[in-house]
Design a protein around this motif. Structure first.
Motif, PDB file in Angstrom:
ATOM      1  N   THR A  99      16.773  16.181   3.281  1.00 57.01           N
ATOM      2  CA  THR A  99      16.154  15.115   4.066  1.00 57.01           C
ATOM      3  C   THR A  99      16.560  15.133   5.528  1.00 57.01           C
ATOM      4  O   THR A  99      15.893  14.527   6.354  1.00 57.01           O
ATOM      5  CB  THR A  99      16.495  13.737   3.472  1.00 57.01           C
ATOM      6  N   SER A 100      17.659  15.804   5.858  1.00 53.98           N
ATOM      7  CA  SER A 100      18.066  15.919   7.262  1.00 53.98           C
ATOM      8  C   SER A 100      18.934  17.159   7.427  1.00 53.98           C
ATOM      9  O   SER A 100      19.556  17.633   6.481  1.00 53.98           O
ATOM     10  CB  SER A 100      18.819  14.675   7.723  1.00 53.98           C
ATOM     11  N   SER A 139      14.850  25.199   1.283  1.00 46.88           N
ATOM     12  CA  SER A 139      14.825  23.770   1.601  1.00 46.88           C
ATOM     13  C   SER A 139      14.771  23.557   3.110  1.00 46.88           C
ATOM     14  O   SER A 139      14.066  22.671   3.598  1.00 46.88           O
ATOM     15  CB  SER A 139      16.052  23.066   1.029  1.00 46.88           C
ATOM     16  N   GLU A 142      21.734  16.990   4.416  1.00 47.89           N
ATOM     17  CA  GLU A 142      21.905  15.939   3.413  1.00 47.89           C
ATOM     18  C   GLU A 142      20.716  15.970   2.463  1.00 47.89           C
ATOM     19  O   GLU A 142      19.567  16.049   2.897  1.00 47.89           O
ATOM     20  CB  GLU A 142      21.998  14.582   4.105  1.00 47.89           C
ATOM     21  N   PHE A 143      21.013  15.938   1.184  1.00 52.90           N
ATOM     22  CA  PHE A 143      19.983  15.962   0.155  1.00 52.90           C
ATOM     23  C   PHE A 143      19.834  14.586  -0.475  1.00 52.90           C
ATOM     24  O   PHE A 143      20.798  13.842  -0.595  1.00 52.90           O
ATOM     25  CB  PHE A 143      20.353  16.962  -0.949  1.00 52.90           C
ATOM     26  N   ASP A 144      18.608  14.270  -0.858  1.00 59.43           N
ATOM     27  CA  ASP A 144      18.311  13.065  -1.618  1.00 59.43           C
ATOM     28  C   ASP A 144      17.419  13.498  -2.778  1.00 59.43           C
ATOM     29  O   ASP A 144      16.310  13.991  -2.550  1.00 59.43           O
ATOM     30  CB  ASP A 144      17.611  12.031  -0.742  1.00 59.43           C
ATOM     31  N   ALA A 145      17.906  13.352  -3.979  1.00 58.03           N
ATOM     32  CA  ALA A 145      17.156  13.759  -5.180  1.00 58.03           C
ATOM     33  C   ALA A 145      16.702  15.217  -5.082  1.00 58.03           C
ATOM     34  O   ALA A 145      15.536  15.541  -5.250  1.00 58.03           O
ATOM     35  CB  ALA A 145      15.967  12.835  -5.415  1.00 58.03           C
ATOM     36  N   GLN A 146      17.621  16.109  -4.755  1.00 58.84           N
ATOM     37  CA  GLN A 146      17.383  17.556  -4.679  1.00 58.84           C
ATOM     38  C   GLN A 146      16.467  17.973  -3.534  1.00 58.84           C
ATOM     39  O   GLN A 146      16.006  19.107  -3.487  1.00 58.84           O
ATOM     40  CB  GLN A 146      16.818  18.081  -6.015  1.00 58.84           C
ATOM     41  N   GLN A 147      16.153  17.063  -2.602  1.00 58.00           N
ATOM     42  CA  GLN A 147      15.305  17.401  -1.460  1.00 58.00           C
ATOM     43  C   GLN A 147      16.113  17.247  -0.175  1.00 58.00           C
ATOM     44  O   GLN A 147      16.741  16.210   0.050  1.00 58.00           O
ATOM     45  CB  GLN A 147      14.074  16.501  -1.408  1.00 58.00           C
ATOM     46  N   MET A 158      21.414   8.392  -1.131  1.00 58.40           N
ATOM     47  CA  MET A 158      21.653   9.577  -0.346  1.00 58.40           C
ATOM     48  C   MET A 158      23.052  10.095  -0.589  1.00 58.40           C
ATOM     49  O   MET A 158      23.956   9.332  -0.855  1.00 58.40           O
ATOM     50  CB  MET A 158      21.473   9.287   1.129  1.00 58.40           C
ATOM     51  N   GLY A 159      23.192  11.385  -0.424  1.00 54.37           N
ATOM     52  CA  GLY A 159      24.482  12.006  -0.619  1.00 54.37           C
ATOM     53  C   GLY A 159      25.237  12.148   0.694  1.00 54.37           C
ATOM     54  O   GLY A 159      24.838  11.617   1.723  1.00 54.37           O
ATOM     55  N   GLN A 160      26.296  12.892   0.622  1.00 51.47           N
ATOM     56  CA  GLN A 160      27.103  13.183   1.805  1.00 51.47           C
ATOM     57  C   GLN A 160      26.605  14.487   2.443  1.00 51.47           C
ATOM     58  O   GLN A 160      26.158  15.380   1.735  1.00 51.47           O
ATOM     59  CB  GLN A 160      28.570  13.322   1.403  1.00 51.47           C
TER      60      GLN A 160
END
Length: 71
Positions: A53-54, A14, A46-51, A1-3
């Motif tokens: 997520t929150s 998104s 917050e993105f995870d693999a270009q998606q 996960m990113g920041q």
């Protein structure tokens, strides 16, 4: 996960996809209503693999209390 990052208008699709996934329905007033709301707020996500997520939404408002501006 990113920041977590501040989301902009280019992230709206998104946000829309996440809304439909999280609530299992279309937003009241449709996509245009959600787009208007998104434009009036400050959103962080917050993105995870270009998606996305929150997401957290900050709704700015101004108040006055006994004639004092509390902005």
């Amino acid at each position: 996960m990113g920041q977590p990052i501040k989301l902009g208008q280019n992230d709206f699709e998104s946000v829309y996809d996440l809304y439909r996934y999280a609530f299992h329905k279309e937003p009241r007033g449709g996509k245009d209503a959600l787009r208007y709301f998104f434009g009036q707020t400050i959103a962080y996500g917050e993105f995870d693999a270009q998606q996305l997520t929150s997401q957290v939404t900050q709704i700015p408002f101004h108040s006055k209390s006994i004639g004092v501006n509390n902005c």
